[in-house]
Structures are given as structure tokens and as C-alpha cells.
Design a protein around this motif. Sequence first.
Motif, short mmCIF file in Angstrom:
data_model
loop_
_atom_site.label_atom_id
_atom_site.label_comp_id
_atom_site.label_asym_id
_atom_site.label_seq_id
_atom_site.Cartn_x
_atom_site.Cartn_y
_atom_site.Cartn_z
N GLY A 1 0.64 -1.38 0.04
CA GLY A 1 0.04 -0.06 0.22
C GLY A 1 0.76 1.45 -0.15
N LEU A 2 1.82 1.04 0.64
CA LEU A 2 2.77 2.39 0.83
C LEU A 2 3.37 2.66 -0.62
CD1 LEU A 2 4.03 4.62 2.84
CD2 LEU A 2 5.83 2.95 3.07
N ILE A 3 3.97 1.55 -1.12
CA ILE A 3 4.47 1.72 -2.45
C ILE A 3 3.60 2.23 -3.71
CG2 ILE A 3 5.43 0.69 -4.51
CD1 ILE A 3 6.95 -1.32 -2.19
N ILE A 4 2.22 1.93 -3.61
CA ILE A 4 1.35 2.36 -4.35
C ILE A 4 1.20 3.89 -4.11
CG2 ILE A 4 -1.31 2.11 -4.84
CD1 ILE A 4 -1.11 -0.82 -4.37
N ILE A 5 1.08 4.41 -2.88
CA ILE A 5 0.68 5.79 -2.74
C ILE A 5 2.06 6.64 -2.94
CG2 ILE A 5 0.45 7.31 -0.83
CD1 ILE A 5 -1.33 5.12 0.64
N TRP A 6 3.26 6.08 -2.52
CA TRP A 6 4.34 6.88 -2.67
C TRP A 6 4.97 7.10 -3.95
CZ3 TRP A 6 9.81 5.59 -3.32
CH2 TRP A 6 10.64 6.63 -3.14
N ALA A 7 5.06 5.68 -4.52
CA ALA A 7 5.65 5.66 -5.76
C ALA A 7 4.62 5.82 -7.25
CB ALA A 7 6.44 4.37 -6.23
N GLY A 8 3.45 5.00 -6.82
CA GLY A 8 2.46 5.15 -7.56
C GLY A 8 2.01 6.49 -8.09
N LEU A 9 1.40 7.15 -6.93
CA LEU A 9 0.84 8.46 -7.47
C LEU A 9 1.97 9.29 -7.80
CD1 LEU A 9 -1.53 8.99 -4.19
CD2 LEU A 9 -1.97 8.18 -6.50
N LYS A 10 3.26 9.20 -7.46
CA LYS A 10 4.21 10.06 -8.09
C LYS A 10 4.26 10.01 -9.57
CE LYS A 10 9.19 10.69 -7.95
NZ LYS A 10 10.53 10.37 -7.34
N MET A 11 3.92 8.68 -10.15
CA MET A 11 3.94 8.58 -11.33
C MET A 11 2.79 9.47 -12.16
SD MET A 11 4.82 4.59 -11.60
CE MET A 11 4.85 4.45 -13.48
N VAL A 12 1.66 9.36 -11.61
CA VAL A 12 0.42 9.82 -12.28
C VAL A 12 0.00 11.53 -11.78
CG1 VAL A 12 -0.58 7.79 -12.42
CG2 VAL A 12 -1.21 9.04 -10.37
N PHE A 13 0.73 11.86 -10.81
CA PHE A 13 0.63 13.51 -10.12
C PHE A 13 1.44 14.49 -11.31
CE2 PHE A 13 -0.88 12.85 -5.45
CZ PHE A 13 -2.27 12.34 -6.25
N PRO A 14 1.07 15.66 -11.28
CA PRO A 14 2.01 16.52 -12.08
C PRO A 14 3.43 16.64 -11.42
CG PRO A 14 -0.19 17.59 -11.22
CD PRO A 14 0.10 16.15 -10.46
N HIS A 15 4.28 16.62 -12.44
CA HIS A 15 5.73 16.67 -12.16
C HIS A 15 6.09 18.28 -11.74
CE1 HIS A 15 6.35 13.06 -14.68
NE2 HIS A 15 5.51 12.71 -13.59
N TYR B 1 1.32 21.11 -4.46
CA TYR B 1 -0.09 20.65 -3.54
C TYR B 1 -0.07 19.28 -3.79
CZ TYR B 1 -1.05 25.95 -4.07
OH TYR B 1 -0.95 27.05 -3.85
N PHE B 2 0.16 18.74 -4.95
CA PHE B 2 -0.04 17.38 -5.16
C PHE B 2 0.92 16.49 -4.60
CE2 PHE B 2 -2.51 18.66 -8.81
CZ PHE B 2 -3.69 17.59 -8.71
N ARG B 3 2.20 16.97 -4.40
CA ARG B 3 3.36 16.40 -3.43
C ARG B 3 2.85 16.47 -2.16
NH1 ARG B 3 8.86 15.41 -4.11
NH2 ARG B 3 9.91 15.42 -2.15
N ILE C 1 -0.20 16.34 -0.78
CA ILE C 1 -1.18 15.47 -0.84
C ILE C 1 -0.56 13.91 -0.72
CG2 ILE C 1 -3.12 14.29 -2.15
CD1 ILE C 1 -3.93 17.10 -3.34
N ARG C 2 0.14 13.70 -1.96
CA ARG C 2 0.94 12.19 -1.67
C ARG C 2 1.48 11.91 -0.54
NH1 ARG C 2 5.86 10.39 -4.08
NH2 ARG C 2 6.55 12.38 -4.57
N TYR C 3 2.26 12.94 0.01
CA TYR C 3 2.79 12.67 1.26
C TYR C 3 1.97 12.36 2.54
CZ TYR C 3 7.47 12.19 -0.30
OH TYR C 3 8.67 11.74 -0.98
N TRP C 4 0.85 13.33 2.50
CA TRP C 4 -0.06 13.22 3.57
C TRP C 4 -0.88 12.02 3.41
CZ3 TRP C 4 -5.34 12.52 4.28
CH2 TRP C 4 -5.92 13.25 5.32
#
Length: 315
Positions: free
Chosen positions: A246-260, A268-270, A272-275
Motif C-alpha cells: 500500500g505504501l509503495i502504491i501511494i508513494w511511488a504510484g501516485l508520483k507517476m500520475v501526479f503533476p511533475h 500541492y499534489f506532492r 497530498i501524496r505524502y499526506w
Amino acid sequence: MNDILIAGLDIITAVQQLRSPAADTIFRGITLLGHEEFYLLVLPLILWCMDFRIGVRLSFVVLLSHYVNISAKDFFAEPRPFIFRPEVQLFPADGYSLPSNHAQTGLVFWLALAWLAQKRYLWLIGGGLALLIGFSRVYLGVHFPTDVLAGWGLGAILLLGFGLIEPLLAAWVGWLRPRHQGVLAILGPIFLFWLHPCKESASVVAALSGAGIGLILAQQYFITAGLVPQGEWPKLAGRVFVGLTGLIIIWAGLKMVFPHENNDYFLYFRYIRYWLAGIWLTLGAPWLFDATGLTSGIAGTVPGKNMLDNTKTMR
């Protein structure tokens, strides 16, 4: 360059005279013990499989150390050694140099763990690893010796302050009503981000906020009361697999789909991801452990009791 930095470059050059393929491999491995990925792996394991109270307190002081280091780096804005002598760089690194975050947070993590766990052998192991992590940064040419010394010094100050203030702070927070704790968990990190807004501080304060909110909610429903090892190795292994997935999905997975980083909404998206990663650590994963039978079967058996009192000291 001042004389201190010139002397530091000479020390790095002298240390690298000891280079060998084996030494390069060893110190590259040791320096990874100070990387973000190491803490993302080890802190959850302590939370979920060893001692929840220790994991919470250790995570707090490690994140605080990282925030202080980020702020100090940007204040001093000291270039790294390889900016002046590119040939000394043996490992990738970016950002400013003073103080060394690897040295500082390595010292904070290992010695705080030894203190919280009250295990004598951890003082020896932790102290040795903290020294090796700091030395590896000089060997690899990514920090001046003064950066490492400053990191150790700042880390020692933080540890002393943590030992003096944390019991009082924990008692005060425990005295607050849950809704007031929630306001503190939201507004406190936002204030820290306002003081020093950057991508690194966004990740730290967001993780603090998410973990705090998760902890408050978990206490209300005794979700973590069953996180007691009791020698149940299949359940511990299940927690590791489910929790880290679950942590990998949130930390790494969302990093791939959120704005760079070049996007206006990146911060803002960073945040959200770490929150979300923080709330997963203290609420999401423990709730899933309960739902899938990976806890020790005592969750919710002591109504009105703080769930942190139901955990045992790490053995």
C-alpha cells in the motif's frame, strides 16, 4: 572558497587515496542507510511489527530532524565539494551541502531508537552506523568533513531537545480533545511549510500531518491495539507485505500520475501524496491489518483506554 573548505577538499582527496572497488561498494551501501527510501522501509516496520509507540515517536523526531536540516541547508547555501573538484564525486547527490542530512538524521534515528527501545546493544550498533554513514559522505565526495561534523552536532542537539521536551509535549497533546488534536495536526505542519516552502519541506510536513490525523482516528477506534508481535511470524510477514504494498502504491504510484515538478500545482499534489502516505502508516494499514486478521486479536477489547498503552516494548 574559504580556507576551511579548501582544507576539507584536501581531506576528501586524502581519504579517497584509500579507494578500492570493495571500499566503493561498501560505502555506497552504507550511505544508502541515510536515504529517504531506507526510512520509508524501516519506520513502517517498527510501527507495524515491533512497537507502535516507539515507531510513532521515532518517526516524529526523524521527520523533525529532516525539516530542520532542509531549513539549515537553504540558509547556509553551501555548494557541495564536487562543484569545486568534480573528480571527487563518487555518488549522486544534489542540493546544498551544509549540514549533512545523512549524518544528522542517521545519528538521530539510530540513537533515538537505542534510547526509546532501551537496549544497550543498540547504542553501540547505532553509534557505529552513525559514524560510518557520516564518513561515507566524505569518502564519496558529496560532503565536506565540516558538513558531517555540523550534521552530527545538530543531530545531538535535536536528540537532547527531544529527550527533554517530548514527554511534556506528549502529555500536553494527550490532554487535548481529539478535535483539538486534529486542528493541531493540520495547522502545525501547514505553519512549518509556510515558514519554509519547498518540495522537501512539503513532503516532511505533509507526512507529519497525515500520520497525526491517522493516529488520532486510530486511537478513537483502537485500530492499532492488536499490533503486538507475540511471535506470530506469519501475521508479521503479512503486515509487511500488505503494508509496504500500500505504501509503495501511494508513494511511488501516485508520483507517476501526479503533476511533475515543472507544473504549477506540483507542490500541492506532492503534499497530498505524502499526506496520504502518512495516514496510511498510522490508520490505513493498521485498519487493513484488522480487517484481514493480521493483528493479534485484541483490538478494541479495552474501551476508553489509549491504544498506545496496549503495545509492548520492542524486544
